[in-house]
Design an enzyme around this catalytic site. Structure first.
Site, short mmCIF file in Angstrom:
data_model
loop_
_atom_site.label_atom_id
_atom_site.label_comp_id
_atom_site.label_asym_id
_atom_site.label_seq_id
_atom_site.Cartn_x
_atom_site.Cartn_y
_atom_site.Cartn_z
N SER A 42 0.86 -1.20 0.00
CA SER A 42 0.00 0.00 0.00
C SER A 42 0.89 1.23 0.00
O SER A 42 2.12 1.12 -0.05
CB SER A 42 -0.89 0.00 1.25
OG SER A 42 -0.10 -0.07 2.41
N GLY A 88 -1.34 -8.32 6.60
CA GLY A 88 -0.97 -9.68 6.22
C GLY A 88 -0.80 -9.77 4.72
O GLY A 88 -1.05 -8.80 4.00
N LEU A 89 -0.38 -10.94 4.28
CA LEU A 89 -0.23 -11.19 2.85
C LEU A 89 -1.44 -11.98 2.37
O LEU A 89 -2.00 -12.76 3.13
CB LEU A 89 1.05 -11.99 2.60
CG LEU A 89 2.34 -11.36 3.15
CD1 LEU A 89 3.54 -12.25 2.84
CD2 LEU A 89 2.54 -9.97 2.59
N SER A 130 -11.15 -15.24 6.14
CA SER A 130 -11.49 -15.39 4.73
C SER A 130 -12.37 -16.61 4.51
O SER A 130 -12.30 -17.59 5.26
CB SER A 130 -10.18 -15.56 3.96
OG SER A 130 -10.44 -16.07 2.68
N TYR A 154 -2.19 -20.04 2.21
CA TYR A 154 -2.81 -18.77 2.64
C TYR A 154 -4.01 -19.05 3.55
O TYR A 154 -4.11 -18.51 4.66
CB TYR A 154 -3.24 -17.95 1.42
CG TYR A 154 -4.18 -16.81 1.75
CD1 TYR A 154 -3.73 -15.69 2.44
CD2 TYR A 154 -5.53 -16.86 1.39
CE1 TYR A 154 -4.60 -14.65 2.77
CE2 TYR A 154 -6.40 -15.83 1.71
CZ TYR A 154 -5.93 -14.73 2.40
OH TYR A 154 -6.80 -13.71 2.72
N LYS A 158 -4.80 -18.37 7.73
CA LYS A 158 -5.98 -17.69 8.28
C LYS A 158 -6.64 -18.57 9.33
O LYS A 158 -7.02 -18.10 10.41
CB LYS A 158 -6.98 -17.38 7.15
CG LYS A 158 -6.52 -16.26 6.23
CD LYS A 158 -6.59 -14.92 6.94
CE LYS A 158 -5.90 -13.82 6.20
NZ LYS A 158 -5.74 -12.59 6.95
#
Ligand code: NAD
Ligand code: UFG
Length: 342
Positions: A42, A88-89, A130, A154, A158
């Site tokens: 960002s 986070g990624l 997610s 990923y 989470k």
């Protein structure tokens, strides 16, 4: 010591796509916000956008949530009430090729944050989880009780963070934890001042559709049209980022009255196919978005739709925005920022 007179919401990853929209929502509701972001995905420009929308800006600290000393200083210098943890990624593909990086960044860093929170007696947190935590071939729509079993690192990071938070809630009833399982966030603030600005090749469909419409890409590849769905393309539950942002505010308010750990799906409950989304985007943008059907993307679920009843009943959260709004607002952002924040 400074700023101990006012209480703050600490927003990790608050300069990112969902974080920046949530910061607007929180500030418009009267909260003081402190953003901690390392700008790995960002830029400061998003916070400038927040300032233009709200007429004021959050405190912004550049740094990593894995930096324990920095975190300790933040908690000592500011009265932090609650944490909204977005940092986070998020690339499924990168997580497959670099699993260790994902466990370090998403799980390791979160452990550091939770530890510092405990040290400072701050035990209220909203975590960005997610829909990928659910079993990919699971029955639709997914309720919060649907079996979990993510199919990629990923999603596993989470779920791992969710499980760590569950352990904290079991160990100490003073924890107030809201786990928000996002479905497919799209759209942007209608001002066009903030939006999604993927730094590398976009991971997701909507930015690719809009970058094709604006001419940054020649065509959109559709990953498979031979799924067992009405038009053969995958179905997802797209949700406007503003609806998602409001869910965070309502979840925070709910935790005031109901300590413990709570899980909520944030999705509309409506399935949209890839082809339907592209058709809607063509109409809104007035452009001919060229598409080419290519092979399926490994690991894609044919369908992922939320059962959002729990969030509706408990949080009184109702998604307000339609697919038309999602496409129009995403396009508005893209037109104002054809190259993102640069
Ligand atoms: P984003 O990349 O735009 O935002 C994440 C922000 O966290 C970025 O500003 C990045 O610079 C910052 N960050 C990353 N690691 C950091 C670290 N160690 N310390 C400090 N800052 C760090 O992503 P987003 O789409 O806004 O997603 C926010 C959260 O929601 C993520 O946790 C993501 O996994 C989750 N999520 C996103 C989606 C989606 O489709 N966008 C879906 C489900 C869940
Ligand atoms: N798709 C294409 N072409 C593209 C990109 C995507 O056809 O160029 C298709 C995909 O095959 C899928 C659909 O568009 O069928 C949506 O794909 P996204 O990558 O936008 O979204 P996913 O549902 O695969 O995953 C997203 C995020 C995850 C998140 C998950 C659930 O990438 O981080 O939603 O919230 F966990």
């Amino acid at each position: 010591m400074r700023n101990r007179n006012h209480s703050y919401l600490l927003v990790t990853g608050g300069a990112g796509y969902i974080g920046s929209h949530t910061v607007v929502e929180l500030m418009e509701a009267g909260h003081n916000v402190l953003v901690l972001d390392n700008f790995s995905n960002s830029s400061r420009a998003s916070i400038e956008g927040v300032r233009k929308i709200c007429g004021k800006e959050p405190i912004l600290i550049e740094g990593n949530i894995a930096d324990e000393e920095l975190l300790q200083n933040i908690f000592k210098e500011h009265r932090i009430d609650s944490v909204l943890h977005f940092a986070g990624l998020k690339s499924v593909a990168d997580s497959v090729s670099q699993p260790l990086k994902y466990y370090i960044e998403n799980v390791g860093s979160s452990l550091c944050l939770f530890d510092v929170m405990e040290c400072n007696n701050v035990r209220k947190i909203i975590f960005s989880s997610s829909a990928t935590v659910y079993e990919p071939a699971g029955e639709q729509p997914y309720s919060e009780l649907s079996p979990t079993g993510p199919g990629n690192p990923y999603g596993k990071t989470k779920l791992c963070v969710e499980q760590i938070l569950h352990g904290l809630a079991v160990a100490n009833p003073n924890w107030e934890i809201g786990i928000l399982r996002y479905f497919n966030p799209v759209g942007a603030h209608p001002s066009g001042l903030i939006g999604e600005d993927p730094k590398q090749y976009p991971n997701n469909l909507m930015p690719l559709v809009m970058q094709t419409a604006i001419g940054r890409r020649k065509k959109l590849e559709i990953y498979g049209d031979d799924y067992d769905t009405p038009d053969g393309t995958c179905i997802r539950d797209y949700i406007h980022v503003l609806d998602l942002a409001r869910g965070h505010l309502l979840a925070l308010e709910y935790l005031e009255r109901h300590p413990g750990i709570h899980y909520w799906n944030l999705g509309t409950g409506k399935g949209i196919s890839v082809k339907e989304l592209v058709e809607q985007a063509k109409e809104i943008t007035g452009t001919e978005i060229e598409t080419q059907v290519v092979a399926r993307r490994p690991g894609d679920s044919p369908i992922a739709i939320a059962d959002p009843r729990k969030a509706k009943e408990e949080l009184l959260w109702h998604p307000e925005y339609s697919l038309v709004n999602m496409c129009a607002d995403h396009w508005n952002w893209q037109r104002h920022h054809p190259d993102g924040y640069q």
